[in-house]
Design an enzyme around this catalytic site. Structure first.
Site, mmCIF file in Angstrom:
data_model
loop_
_atom_site.group_PDB
_atom_site.id
_atom_site.type_symbol
_atom_site.label_atom_id
_atom_site.label_comp_id
_atom_site.label_asym_id
_atom_site.label_seq_id
_atom_site.Cartn_x
_atom_site.Cartn_y
_atom_site.Cartn_z
ATOM 1 N N ASN A 109 -9.979 -0.166 -0.404
ATOM 2 C CA ASN A 109 -8.530 -0.026 -0.377
ATOM 3 C C ASN A 109 -7.952 -0.605 -1.664
ATOM 4 O OD1 ASN A 109 -5.785 -0.105 0.083
ATOM 5 N ND2 ASN A 109 -5.923 -1.071 2.096
ATOM 6 N N CYS A 148 0.810 -1.223 0.000
ATOM 7 C CA CYS A 148 0.000 0.000 0.000
ATOM 8 C C CYS A 148 0.838 1.267 0.000
ATOM 9 C CB CYS A 148 -0.955 0.000 1.190
ATOM 10 S SG CYS A 148 -2.177 -1.324 1.149
ATOM 11 N N HIS A 160 -3.562 7.586 1.984
ATOM 12 C CA HIS A 160 -3.884 6.233 1.541
ATOM 13 C C HIS A 160 -5.290 5.892 2.017
ATOM 14 C CE1 HIS A 160 -3.901 2.034 0.812
ATOM 15 N NE2 HIS A 160 -3.688 1.671 2.069
#
Length: 324
Positions: free
Chosen positions: A281, A114, A251
Protein backbone atom coordinates in the site's frame (compact mmCIF):
# COMPACT_ATOMS: atom_id res chain seq x y z
CA UNK A 1 -15.48 28.08 -24.02
CA UNK A 2 -15.76 24.84 -22.02
CA UNK A 3 -12.90 22.46 -21.28
CA UNK A 4 -12.51 18.90 -20.11
CA UNK A 5 -9.42 17.28 -18.57
CA UNK A 6 -7.60 14.55 -20.47
CA UNK A 7 -4.98 12.29 -18.90
CA UNK A 8 -2.08 12.59 -21.35
CA UNK A 9 0.99 11.66 -19.28
CA UNK A 10 1.84 8.86 -16.86
CA UNK A 11 4.85 8.21 -14.66
CA UNK A 12 6.00 6.31 -11.61
CA UNK A 13 8.93 5.75 -9.31
CA UNK A 14 9.63 2.92 -6.90
CA UNK A 15 12.66 2.91 -4.56
CA UNK A 16 15.50 0.57 -5.45
CA UNK A 17 15.39 -1.27 -2.13
CA UNK A 18 12.91 -4.16 -1.97
CA UNK A 19 11.90 -5.75 1.32
CA UNK A 20 10.26 -9.17 1.01
CA UNK A 21 7.90 -10.82 3.46
CA UNK A 22 10.63 -13.29 4.29
CA UNK A 23 12.99 -10.47 5.26
CA UNK A 24 10.32 -8.88 7.46
CA UNK A 25 9.73 -12.20 9.22
CA UNK A 26 13.31 -12.05 10.51
CA UNK A 27 12.60 -8.90 12.56
CA UNK A 28 8.89 -9.14 13.43
CA UNK A 29 6.58 -11.98 14.45
CA UNK A 30 5.09 -12.76 11.04
CA UNK A 31 5.60 -14.98 8.01
CA UNK A 32 5.32 -14.82 4.25
CA UNK A 33 2.27 -17.10 4.37
CA UNK A 34 0.54 -14.99 7.07
CA UNK A 35 1.02 -11.75 5.10
CA UNK A 36 0.07 -13.14 1.68
CA UNK A 37 -3.03 -14.91 3.02
CA UNK A 38 -4.42 -11.75 4.65
CA UNK A 39 -3.27 -9.04 2.25
CA UNK A 40 -1.92 -10.50 -1.00
CA UNK A 41 1.35 -8.60 -0.44
CA UNK A 42 4.65 -10.34 -1.29
CA UNK A 43 7.07 -7.41 -1.11
CA UNK A 44 7.33 -3.64 -0.81
CA UNK A 45 9.79 -0.89 -1.85
CA UNK A 46 11.45 1.22 0.87
CA UNK A 47 13.49 4.39 0.35
CA UNK A 48 17.22 4.36 1.03
CA UNK A 49 20.23 6.57 0.37
CA UNK A 50 19.27 9.95 -1.07
CA UNK A 51 15.71 8.96 -1.99
CA UNK A 52 12.96 11.12 -0.51
CA UNK A 53 9.36 12.15 -0.99
CA UNK A 54 10.54 15.00 -3.20
CA UNK A 55 12.99 12.95 -5.29
CA UNK A 56 10.40 10.25 -5.97
CA UNK A 57 7.71 12.80 -6.84
CA UNK A 58 10.04 14.63 -9.23
CA UNK A 59 11.14 11.41 -10.94
CA UNK A 60 7.53 10.27 -11.46
CA UNK A 61 6.53 13.73 -12.68
CA UNK A 62 9.39 13.87 -15.20
CA UNK A 63 8.30 10.53 -16.62
CA UNK A 64 4.72 11.80 -16.96
CA UNK A 65 5.89 14.98 -18.69
CA UNK A 66 8.06 12.97 -21.07
CA UNK A 67 5.15 10.65 -21.88
CA UNK A 68 2.96 13.67 -22.63
CA UNK A 69 5.68 15.33 -24.72
CA UNK A 70 5.66 18.40 -22.49
CA UNK A 71 8.50 20.48 -21.09
CA UNK A 72 8.81 22.46 -17.87
CA UNK A 73 7.61 25.55 -19.76
CA UNK A 74 4.26 23.88 -20.44
CA UNK A 75 3.25 23.17 -16.82
CA UNK A 76 0.85 25.64 -15.21
CA UNK A 77 0.22 23.96 -11.86
CA UNK A 78 1.56 21.18 -9.63
CA UNK A 79 -0.57 19.36 -7.06
CA UNK A 80 1.09 16.79 -4.81
CA UNK A 81 -0.96 14.43 -2.68
CA UNK A 82 1.11 13.34 0.32
CA UNK A 83 0.87 12.97 4.07
CA UNK A 84 4.56 12.08 4.46
CA UNK A 85 6.42 15.16 3.17
CA UNK A 86 10.13 15.72 3.70
CA UNK A 87 9.42 19.02 5.45
CA UNK A 88 6.41 20.65 7.08
CA UNK A 89 7.01 23.48 4.61
CA UNK A 90 7.78 24.45 1.93
CA UNK A 91 5.46 22.05 0.19
CA UNK A 92 6.64 19.01 -1.69
CA UNK A 93 5.02 20.55 -4.78
CA UNK A 94 7.25 23.62 -4.46
CA UNK A 95 10.31 21.37 -4.16
CA UNK A 96 9.22 19.44 -7.26
CA UNK A 97 8.78 22.72 -9.11
CA UNK A 98 12.33 23.66 -8.11
CA UNK A 99 13.78 20.25 -9.05
CA UNK A 100 12.13 20.19 -12.49
CA UNK A 101 12.94 23.83 -13.29
CA UNK A 102 9.30 24.85 -13.69
CA UNK A 103 9.22 28.64 -13.51
CA UNK A 104 5.56 29.57 -13.89
CA UNK A 105 2.24 28.77 -12.31
CA UNK A 106 1.59 27.59 -8.78
CA UNK A 107 2.23 24.51 -6.66
CA UNK A 108 0.76 23.12 -3.44
CA UNK A 109 0.17 19.91 -1.48
CA UNK A 110 -3.00 18.26 -0.31
CA UNK A 111 -3.31 15.67 2.47
CA UNK A 112 -6.04 13.07 2.41
CA UNK A 113 -4.04 9.92 3.14
CA UNK A 114 -4.81 7.00 0.81
CA UNK A 115 -7.62 8.95 -0.88
CA UNK A 116 -5.26 11.81 -1.70
CA UNK A 117 -4.85 11.10 -5.41
CA UNK A 118 -8.61 10.99 -6.03
CA UNK A 119 -9.10 14.22 -4.09
CA UNK A 120 -6.21 15.76 -6.04
CA UNK A 121 -7.79 14.64 -9.29
CA UNK A 122 -10.87 16.68 -8.45
CA UNK A 123 -8.76 19.74 -7.65
CA UNK A 124 -6.71 19.49 -10.85
CA UNK A 125 -9.80 18.82 -12.98
CA UNK A 126 -11.51 21.92 -11.60
CA UNK A 127 -8.52 24.13 -12.40
CA UNK A 128 -8.74 23.00 -16.01
CA UNK A 129 -12.53 23.24 -16.28
CA UNK A 130 -12.38 26.77 -14.86
CA UNK A 131 -9.67 27.84 -17.29
CA UNK A 132 -7.09 28.48 -14.57
CA UNK A 133 -4.59 25.99 -16.00
CA UNK A 134 -3.95 24.21 -19.29
CA UNK A 135 -1.53 21.52 -18.09
CA UNK A 136 -1.48 20.25 -14.49
CA UNK A 137 0.95 17.83 -12.89
CA UNK A 138 -0.82 15.66 -10.31
CA UNK A 139 1.48 13.53 -8.16
CA UNK A 140 1.01 11.10 -5.31
CA UNK A 141 4.21 10.54 -3.34
CA UNK A 142 4.49 8.75 0.00
CA UNK A 143 7.20 7.58 2.41
CA UNK A 144 5.18 5.50 4.84
CA UNK A 145 8.33 3.77 6.05
CA UNK A 146 8.90 6.92 8.16
CA UNK A 147 5.67 6.53 10.11
CA UNK A 148 5.55 2.78 10.68
CA UNK A 149 6.21 0.96 13.92
CA UNK A 150 8.43 -1.78 12.50
CA UNK A 151 7.71 -3.98 15.53
CA UNK A 152 3.93 -3.95 14.87
CA UNK A 153 3.08 -6.72 12.42
CA UNK A 154 -0.48 -5.42 12.04
CA UNK A 155 0.72 -2.30 10.21
CA UNK A 156 4.35 -2.54 9.12
CA UNK A 157 3.67 -5.36 6.64
CA UNK A 158 1.00 -3.37 4.80
CA UNK A 159 2.79 -0.33 3.42
CA UNK A 160 5.54 0.67 1.01
CA UNK A 161 7.09 3.81 -0.48
CA UNK A 162 6.67 5.17 -4.00
CA UNK A 163 5.36 7.91 -6.27
CA UNK A 164 3.02 8.07 -9.25
CA UNK A 165 2.12 10.98 -11.48
CA UNK A 166 -0.21 12.03 -14.28
CA UNK A 167 -0.45 15.07 -16.51
CA UNK A 168 -3.92 16.50 -17.05
CA UNK A 169 -4.35 18.68 -20.14
CA UNK A 170 -7.23 20.85 -21.26
CA UNK A 171 -9.30 19.86 -24.28
CA UNK A 172 -12.06 22.00 -25.67
CA UNK A 173 -15.44 20.33 -25.24
CA UNK A 174 -17.39 19.74 -28.44
CA UNK A 175 -20.24 17.42 -29.35
CA UNK A 176 -17.71 14.69 -30.17
CA UNK A 177 -15.50 15.18 -27.08
CA UNK A 178 -18.13 15.71 -24.40
CA UNK A 179 -17.62 12.18 -23.05
CA UNK A 180 -13.81 12.31 -23.06
CA UNK A 181 -11.39 12.76 -20.19
CA UNK A 182 -12.49 12.98 -16.58
CA UNK A 183 -16.26 12.61 -16.63
CA UNK A 184 -16.60 13.26 -12.91
CA UNK A 185 -15.02 12.89 -9.47
CA UNK A 186 -17.13 12.06 -6.40
CA UNK A 187 -15.77 12.69 -2.90
CA UNK A 188 -16.89 11.98 0.67
CA UNK A 189 -15.53 12.38 4.19
CA UNK A 190 -17.02 11.26 7.51
CA UNK A 191 -15.01 12.64 10.41
CA UNK A 192 -16.74 10.46 13.00
CA UNK A 193 -14.38 7.68 11.89
CA UNK A 194 -11.19 9.75 12.26
CA UNK A 195 -9.82 7.57 15.05
CA UNK A 196 -9.90 4.40 12.95
CA UNK A 197 -6.76 5.41 11.03
CA UNK A 198 -4.44 8.21 12.06
CA UNK A 199 -0.91 9.45 12.81
CA UNK A 200 -0.13 11.89 15.61
CA UNK A 201 2.50 14.46 14.68
CA UNK A 202 4.38 15.11 11.45
CA UNK A 203 6.75 12.70 9.64
CA UNK A 204 10.38 13.73 9.42
CA UNK A 205 13.50 13.00 7.38
CA UNK A 206 15.36 12.60 10.67
CA UNK A 207 13.25 9.61 11.64
CA UNK A 208 11.60 11.35 14.58
CA UNK A 209 7.97 10.58 13.81
CA UNK A 210 4.87 9.29 15.48
CA UNK A 211 3.50 5.99 14.27
CA UNK A 212 0.51 5.08 12.14
CA UNK A 213 -2.37 3.61 14.14
CA UNK A 214 -5.11 1.60 12.49
CA UNK A 215 -8.15 -0.42 13.50
CA UNK A 216 -7.78 -2.77 10.57
CA UNK A 217 -11.03 -4.74 10.78
CA UNK A 218 -13.14 -1.60 11.02
CA UNK A 219 -11.30 0.12 8.17
CA UNK A 220 -11.72 -3.01 6.04
CA UNK A 221 -15.45 -3.13 6.75
CA UNK A 222 -16.00 0.50 5.84
CA UNK A 223 -13.79 0.25 2.74
CA UNK A 224 -15.85 -2.47 1.09
CA UNK A 225 -19.15 -0.68 1.75
CA UNK A 226 -18.18 2.91 1.04
CA UNK A 227 -16.12 2.18 -2.07
CA UNK A 228 -18.95 0.18 -3.57
CA UNK A 229 -21.40 2.99 -2.86
CA UNK A 230 -19.25 5.76 -4.33
CA UNK A 231 -18.57 3.78 -7.53
CA UNK A 232 -22.28 3.09 -7.95
CA UNK A 233 -22.95 6.80 -7.32
CA UNK A 234 -20.63 7.75 -10.18
CA UNK A 235 -22.06 5.19 -12.58
CA UNK A 236 -25.63 6.26 -11.84
CA UNK A 237 -24.90 9.95 -12.40
CA UNK A 238 -23.41 9.18 -15.82
CA UNK A 239 -26.07 6.62 -16.79
CA UNK A 240 -23.47 3.86 -17.05
CA UNK A 241 -23.60 0.20 -16.09
CA UNK A 242 -21.03 -2.33 -14.95
CA UNK A 243 -20.79 -3.57 -18.54
CA UNK A 244 -19.54 -0.15 -19.67
CA UNK A 245 -16.41 -0.38 -17.49
CA UNK A 246 -13.25 -1.47 -19.27
CA UNK A 247 -10.94 -1.26 -16.26
CA UNK A 248 -11.09 -0.83 -12.50
CA UNK A 249 -7.96 0.85 -11.11
CA UNK A 250 -8.48 0.66 -7.34
CA UNK A 251 -6.45 1.86 -4.40
CA UNK A 252 -3.95 -0.90 -3.64
CA UNK A 253 -4.60 -1.54 0.04
CA UNK A 254 -5.48 -5.20 0.27
CA UNK A 255 -6.03 -7.86 -2.38
CA UNK A 256 -9.22 -9.03 -0.68
CA UNK A 257 -10.73 -5.54 -0.94
CA UNK A 258 -9.60 -5.25 -4.57
CA UNK A 259 -11.07 -8.66 -5.46
CA UNK A 260 -14.27 -7.83 -3.60
CA UNK A 261 -14.71 -4.61 -5.57
CA UNK A 262 -14.15 -6.45 -8.84
CA UNK A 263 -16.84 -8.99 -7.96
CA UNK A 264 -19.32 -6.28 -6.95
CA UNK A 265 -18.83 -4.65 -10.36
CA UNK A 266 -19.06 -8.03 -12.16
CA UNK A 267 -15.58 -7.53 -13.56
CA UNK A 268 -13.28 -10.51 -14.22
CA UNK A 269 -9.91 -10.39 -12.47
CA UNK A 270 -8.12 -9.60 -15.72
CA UNK A 271 -9.98 -6.26 -15.94
CA UNK A 272 -8.95 -5.17 -12.43
CA UNK A 273 -5.48 -3.65 -12.10
CA UNK A 274 -3.64 -5.04 -9.07
CA UNK A 275 -0.10 -4.12 -8.04
CA UNK A 276 -0.47 -4.57 -4.28
CA UNK A 277 1.45 -7.87 -4.37
CA UNK A 278 4.63 -6.05 -5.49
CA UNK A 279 4.12 -2.48 -4.22
CA UNK A 280 2.10 -3.02 -1.00
CA UNK A 281 0.00 0.00 0.00
CA UNK A 282 1.71 3.19 -1.20
CA UNK A 283 -1.22 5.37 -0.10
CA UNK A 284 -1.76 8.37 -2.40
CA UNK A 285 0.78 6.92 -4.85
CA UNK A 286 -0.98 3.60 -5.34
CA UNK A 287 -3.59 4.55 -7.97
CA UNK A 288 -1.23 6.53 -10.25
CA UNK A 289 1.43 3.81 -9.92
CA UNK A 290 -1.09 1.16 -10.97
CA UNK A 291 -2.41 3.38 -13.76
CA UNK A 292 1.11 4.07 -15.04
CA UNK A 293 1.96 0.36 -15.13
CA UNK A 294 -1.24 -0.65 -16.96
CA UNK A 295 -0.96 2.13 -19.55
CA UNK A 296 2.69 1.43 -20.26
CA UNK A 297 2.27 -2.33 -20.62
CA UNK A 298 -0.58 -1.80 -23.08
CA UNK A 299 -3.51 -3.11 -21.08
CA UNK A 300 -5.23 0.26 -20.78
CA UNK A 301 -5.61 1.99 -24.13
CA UNK A 302 -6.90 5.30 -25.37
CA UNK A 303 -10.69 5.31 -25.41
CA UNK A 304 -11.06 2.87 -22.51
CA UNK A 305 -13.48 3.70 -19.72
CA UNK A 306 -11.72 3.57 -16.35
CA UNK A 307 -13.08 3.66 -12.82
CA UNK A 308 -10.73 4.60 -9.99
CA UNK A 309 -11.52 4.55 -6.28
CA UNK A 310 -9.76 4.94 -2.95
CA UNK A 311 -10.44 5.23 0.78
CA UNK A 312 -8.14 6.67 3.44
CA UNK A 313 -7.95 8.29 6.83
CA UNK A 314 -10.67 10.76 7.66
CA UNK A 315 -12.37 8.54 6.74
CA UNK A 316 -12.25 10.00 3.24
CA UNK A 317 -13.13 8.21 0.03
CA UNK A 318 -13.93 8.90 -3.58
CA UNK A 319 -14.24 7.62 -7.13
CA UNK A 320 -13.80 8.92 -10.64
CA UNK A 321 -14.88 7.85 -14.10
CA UNK A 322 -12.37 8.60 -16.84
CA UNK A 323 -12.48 8.07 -20.59
CA UNK A 324 -8.85 7.77 -21.57
Amino acid sequence: MAYCSRLVGFGGYLPEKIVTNQELSQSVDTSDEWIRERTGIKQRHIISGNESCNSMAAAAAQQAMDYAGLSSDDIDAIVVATCTPDQAFPTTAARVQQTLGIKKGFAFDISSACAGFVFGLSVADNFIRNGQAKNVLLIGSEVYSRILDWSDRRTCVLFGDGAGAVVLSAEEVTNTTSQNGILGVYLHTDGQYSDLLYVDGVPSKTGDACFLKMHGKEVFRHAVTKLSEVVEEALTIHHLTHDDIDWLVPHQANLRIISGMGKKLNLPADRVIATVDRHANTSAASVPLALNEAVRDGRIKKGDLIVIEALGGGLSWGSSIIRL
